[in-house]
Design a protein around this motif. Sequence first.
Motif, short mmCIF file in Angstrom:
data_model
loop_
_atom_site.label_atom_id
_atom_site.label_comp_id
_atom_site.label_asym_id
_atom_site.label_seq_id
_atom_site.Cartn_x
_atom_site.Cartn_y
_atom_site.Cartn_z
N GLY A 41 0.81 -1.22 0.00
CA GLY A 41 0.00 0.00 0.00
C GLY A 41 0.84 1.26 0.00
O GLY A 41 0.59 2.20 -0.75
N VAL A 42 1.87 1.29 0.83
CA VAL A 42 2.75 2.47 0.90
C VAL A 42 3.50 2.67 -0.42
O VAL A 42 3.61 3.79 -0.92
CB VAL A 42 3.72 2.34 2.09
N ASN A 43 4.03 1.57 -0.98
CA ASN A 43 4.75 1.68 -2.25
C ASN A 43 3.84 2.08 -3.39
O ASN A 43 4.25 2.82 -4.28
CB ASN A 43 5.47 0.37 -2.57
N LEU A 44 2.61 1.61 -3.37
CA LEU A 44 1.65 1.99 -4.41
C LEU A 44 1.28 3.46 -4.32
O LEU A 44 1.19 4.15 -5.35
CB LEU A 44 0.41 1.11 -4.30
N ILE A 45 1.13 3.97 -3.11
CA ILE A 45 0.87 5.39 -2.93
C ILE A 45 2.04 6.22 -3.47
O ILE A 45 1.84 7.22 -4.16
CB ILE A 45 0.60 5.70 -1.44
N SER A 46 3.25 5.79 -3.17
CA SER A 46 4.43 6.50 -3.65
C SER A 46 4.53 6.45 -5.17
O SER A 46 4.88 7.45 -5.81
CB SER A 46 5.69 5.91 -3.03
N ALA A 47 4.23 5.31 -5.76
CA ALA A 47 4.28 5.18 -7.21
C ALA A 47 3.25 6.07 -7.89
O ALA A 47 3.53 6.71 -8.91
CB ALA A 47 4.08 3.72 -7.62
N ILE A 48 2.06 6.15 -7.32
CA ILE A 48 1.02 7.03 -7.88
C ILE A 48 1.45 8.48 -7.76
O ILE A 48 1.21 9.29 -8.67
CB ILE A 48 -0.34 6.77 -7.20
N ALA A 49 2.09 8.85 -6.66
CA ALA A 49 2.58 10.23 -6.51
C ALA A 49 3.64 10.55 -7.56
O ALA A 49 3.64 11.65 -8.13
CB ALA A 49 3.14 10.43 -5.11
N LYS A 56 2.50 15.72 -14.52
CA LYS A 56 2.24 17.12 -14.15
C LYS A 56 0.75 17.41 -13.97
O LYS A 56 0.20 18.34 -14.54
CB LYS A 56 2.84 18.07 -15.19
N THR A 57 0.12 16.58 -13.17
CA THR A 57 -1.30 16.73 -12.90
C THR A 57 -1.58 16.50 -11.42
O THR A 57 -0.80 15.86 -10.72
CB THR A 57 -2.14 15.75 -13.75
N LYS A 58 -2.68 17.04 -10.96
CA LYS A 58 -3.12 16.84 -9.58
C LYS A 58 -4.30 15.90 -9.51
O LYS A 58 -4.91 15.73 -8.45
CB LYS A 58 -3.50 18.18 -8.95
N ALA A 59 -4.62 15.25 -10.62
CA ALA A 59 -5.80 14.39 -10.69
C ALA A 59 -5.69 13.14 -9.82
O ALA A 59 -6.70 12.58 -9.41
CB ALA A 59 -6.07 13.99 -12.13
N PHE A 60 -4.48 12.71 -9.52
CA PHE A 60 -4.30 11.47 -8.78
C PHE A 60 -4.24 11.68 -7.27
O PHE A 60 -4.13 10.71 -6.52
CB PHE A 60 -3.02 10.77 -9.23
N LEU A 61 -4.31 12.91 -6.80
CA LEU A 61 -4.17 13.16 -5.37
C LEU A 61 -5.33 12.57 -4.57
O LEU A 61 -5.13 12.07 -3.47
CB LEU A 61 -4.04 14.65 -5.11
#
Length: 94
Positions: A41-49, A56-61
């Motif tokens: 979960g932590v690595n997936l959050i980091s990869a999405i960031a 260059k988008t804020k859509a994934f936040l």
Amino acid sequence: MINTILNMSLLLFMIAIAISLFRVIKGPSLPDRAIALDTIGVNLISAIAIISIVLKTKAFLEAILILGILAFIGTIAFSKYIERGVIVERKSTD
């Protein structure tokens, strides 16, 4: 230069997720599997960031926030299952 570093870090996060997935499948005990799921979960959050930075988008936040909440709840539920054997306790009406 920055783009290369971001792509390399994304590749390393994917390798870390694959190693953690192996630990979830083959883990010697249930606590090891719970820690591996939390690590995924932590690595997936980091990869999405990182993907969000590269594109260059804020859509994934919002997806990052939702995934963080779900990973936390999943870890708590799995640890309660390991500790007690049940996730939701029901009170008996005897």
